[in-house]
Motif scaffolding. Structure first.
Motif, mmCIF file in Angstrom:
data_model
loop_
_atom_site.group_PDB
_atom_site.id
_atom_site.type_symbol
_atom_site.label_atom_id
_atom_site.label_comp_id
_atom_site.label_asym_id
_atom_site.label_seq_id
_atom_site.Cartn_x
_atom_site.Cartn_y
_atom_site.Cartn_z
ATOM 1 N N SER A 1 27.633 37.965 39.326
ATOM 2 C CA SER A 1 26.689 36.861 39.485
ATOM 3 C C SER A 1 25.352 37.308 38.910
ATOM 4 O O SER A 1 25.179 38.469 38.537
ATOM 5 C CB SER A 1 26.562 36.514 40.965
ATOM 6 N N VAL A 2 24.418 36.387 38.828
ATOM 7 C CA VAL A 2 23.115 36.684 38.237
ATOM 8 C C VAL A 2 22.425 37.823 39.009
ATOM 9 O O VAL A 2 22.282 37.754 40.222
ATOM 10 C CB VAL A 2 22.239 35.410 38.248
ATOM 11 N N VAL A 3 22.024 38.865 38.275
ATOM 12 C CA VAL A 3 21.342 39.993 38.911
ATOM 13 C C VAL A 3 19.821 39.828 38.793
ATOM 14 O O VAL A 3 19.072 40.127 39.713
ATOM 15 C CB VAL A 3 21.786 41.340 38.276
ATOM 16 N N TYR A 4 19.377 39.361 37.629
ATOM 17 C CA TYR A 4 17.951 39.070 37.402
ATOM 18 C C TYR A 4 17.840 37.648 36.849
ATOM 19 O O TYR A 4 18.569 37.299 35.912
ATOM 20 C CB TYR A 4 17.346 40.030 36.374
ATOM 21 N N GLU A 5 16.933 36.891 37.401
ATOM 22 C CA GLU A 5 16.741 35.523 36.913
ATOM 23 C C GLU A 5 16.178 35.542 35.479
ATOM 24 O O GLU A 5 16.667 34.847 34.612
ATOM 25 C CB GLU A 5 15.787 34.798 37.879
ATOM 26 N N ARG A 6 15.136 36.386 35.268
ATOM 27 C CA ARG A 6 14.517 36.421 33.921
ATOM 28 C C ARG A 6 14.420 37.863 33.419
ATOM 29 O O ARG A 6 13.832 38.722 34.086
ATOM 30 C CB ARG A 6 13.123 35.799 33.980
ATOM 31 N N VAL A 7 14.972 38.073 32.236
ATOM 32 C CA VAL A 7 14.971 39.413 31.628
ATOM 33 C C VAL A 7 14.246 39.337 30.289
ATOM 34 O O VAL A 7 14.417 38.380 29.536
ATOM 35 C CB VAL A 7 16.427 39.912 31.396
ATOM 36 N N ALA A 8 13.422 40.335 30.006
ATOM 37 C CA ALA A 8 12.776 40.435 28.696
ATOM 38 C C ALA A 8 13.255 41.708 28.001
ATOM 39 O O ALA A 8 13.180 42.795 28.575
ATOM 40 C CB ALA A 8 11.258 40.456 28.849
ATOM 41 N N LEU A 9 13.758 41.559 26.779
ATOM 42 C CA LEU A 9 14.166 42.718 25.978
ATOM 43 C C LEU A 9 13.121 42.929 24.896
ATOM 44 O O LEU A 9 12.887 42.041 24.066
ATOM 45 C CB LEU A 9 15.540 42.452 25.330
ATOM 46 N N ILE A 10 12.487 44.107 24.913
ATOM 47 C CA ILE A 10 11.446 44.403 23.926
ATOM 48 C C ILE A 10 12.039 45.354 22.889
ATOM 49 O O ILE A 10 12.406 46.488 23.210
ATOM 50 C CB ILE A 10 10.199 45.031 24.602
ATOM 51 N N GLY A 11 12.101 44.878 21.636
ATOM 52 C CA GLY A 11 12.871 45.592 20.609
ATOM 53 C C GLY A 11 14.234 44.938 20.578
ATOM 54 O O GLY A 11 14.857 44.742 21.638
ATOM 55 N N LEU A 12 14.695 44.538 19.403
ATOM 56 C CA LEU A 12 15.971 43.797 19.320
ATOM 57 C C LEU A 12 16.933 44.480 18.356
ATOM 58 O O LEU A 12 17.385 43.880 17.379
ATOM 59 C CB LEU A 12 15.709 42.342 18.893
ATOM 60 N N GLY A 13 17.224 45.741 18.613
ATOM 61 C CA GLY A 13 18.155 46.477 17.756
ATOM 62 C C GLY A 13 19.533 46.570 18.385
ATOM 63 O O GLY A 13 19.930 45.707 19.177
#
Ligand code: NAP
Length: 305
Positions: free
Chosen positions: A3-15
């Motif tokens: 199930s959802v662990v984090y409502e909002r995630v930000a990924l910095i760097g997209l490699g």
């Protein structure tokens, strides 16, 4: 059932690492919304084109606003700079993590910037390929691979447990380790071997000038495997060596001593020494296969490892 662990995630760097995280999170529905940011317009455009992240932001500040989890997926040499930039914009109670291949240096660079009330749980997924960039990721990268969590002193255990749930949901096996120990272990298992591969390919390249294309034409499995490792991202690996200096130098010192001993055994015709040594190393290979960290396939089974 995940199930959802984090409502909002930000990924910095997209490699490679961030894009694989995104596809793995999507596969199992672990995040409500994932926002991504990368430094160049080109990478952000590619991400939008291939549907990498639910939303791609044009600024790092916008990307981290309201995020419950921010993961720094940039080369280790710029982690501190990115942390300084995002720090004033982090949501109270948010968790900041990273995926850097070195831990003590990253903690030293990032932690001083983070405000009180933000949890810091550094991590390192021991998974990768020699490919990089936003199009190189795939959902299965972390399946049955280790992810090491290196929580800093005073971190709320609940924040660590939540991040563990995310990585387990992405298919990884999770362990916790202390930063200096992590850096020494990885110097042995990853950093020094990469340097050796870079060196061997460099030596062969010098030789190629003497023997035309024979080195490439007749390249045997051993050398081919070195070239795969030596094709890894130059920026990432430059930063790894500059950041994990002490442990890498320690291991390279030991490596050089062993190499000299083997060199002497060859010179003096000490076959017993060579045979004993190779018998010992063969057993290590068997152990790695038994632990499920590689396959016994003759092509090294390394398409995705
Ligand atoms: P990658 O494919 O080369 O991607 C790096 C990403 O970081 C790119 O999107 C790049 O943006 C972005 N970036 C670089 N400098 C930046 C800056 N100053 N500000 C914002 N974004 C920046 O690298 P990766 O293989 O995913 O590696 C990322 C991290 O994971 C590294 O710390 C590495 O040590 C760690 N790691 C790698 C592996 C592996 O095998 N590759 C395994 C485990 C951990 P642009 O595309 O716009 O330049």
């Amino acid at each position: 059932m995940t199930s959802v662990v984090y409502e909002r995630v930000a990924l910095i760097g997209l490699g490679l690492i961030a894009s694989s995280m995104f596809w793995a999170m999507k596969r199992s529905g672990l995040a409500g919304e994932v926002t991504g940011f990368a430094r160049s317009v080109e990478t952000r455009d590619t991400a939008r084109r291939i549907g990498l992240c639910d939303r791609v932001s044009d600024t790092v500040v916008e990307a981290v606003q309201d995020a419950d989890l921010v993961v720094l997926c940039v080369p280790v040499g710029v982690m501190g700079q990115v942390a300084a930039e995002i720090a004033p914009h982090l949501k109270p109670g948010a968790t900041v993590s990273d995926v850097g291949s070195v831990k003590a240096g990253v903690i030293e660079a990032v932690q001083p910037h983070l405000p009180a009330g933000v949890h810091f749980v550094p991590a390192h997924p021991i998974a990768g390929t020699e490919h990089s960039g936003p199009e190189s990721g795939f959902a299965e990268l972390y399946d049955n691979r280790w992810c090491l969590l290196v929580p800093v002193e005073g971190t709320d255990p609940a924040a660590t447990e939540r991040l563990r749930a995310l990585w387990e949901g992405m298919g990884a096996n999770v362990d916790e380790m202390e930063a200096d120990h992590h850096d020494l272990v990885l110097a042995v298992t990853s950093h020094a071997p990469h340097l050796i591969a870079y060196t061997m390919v460099g030596v062969a390249d010098d030789l190629r000038r003497v023997t035309d294309s024979e080195v490439i034409k007749y390249s045997a499995a051993g050398f081919r495997d070195f070239t795969r490792i030596a094709a890894s991202d130059p920026t990432m690996w430059r930063d790894v060596f500059l950041t994990n200096k002490e442990a890498t130098l320690e291991i390279l010192g030991r490596f050089t001593e062993e190499l000299f001993a083997l060199q002497r055994a060859i010179r003096t015709g000490d076959g017993e020494h060579l045979h004993d040594y190779f018998t010992r190393t063969r057993a290590i290979r068997r152990g790695i296969i038994e632990a499920g960290q590689d396959t016994a396939a003759p092509n090294f089974g390394r398409e995705k490892s």
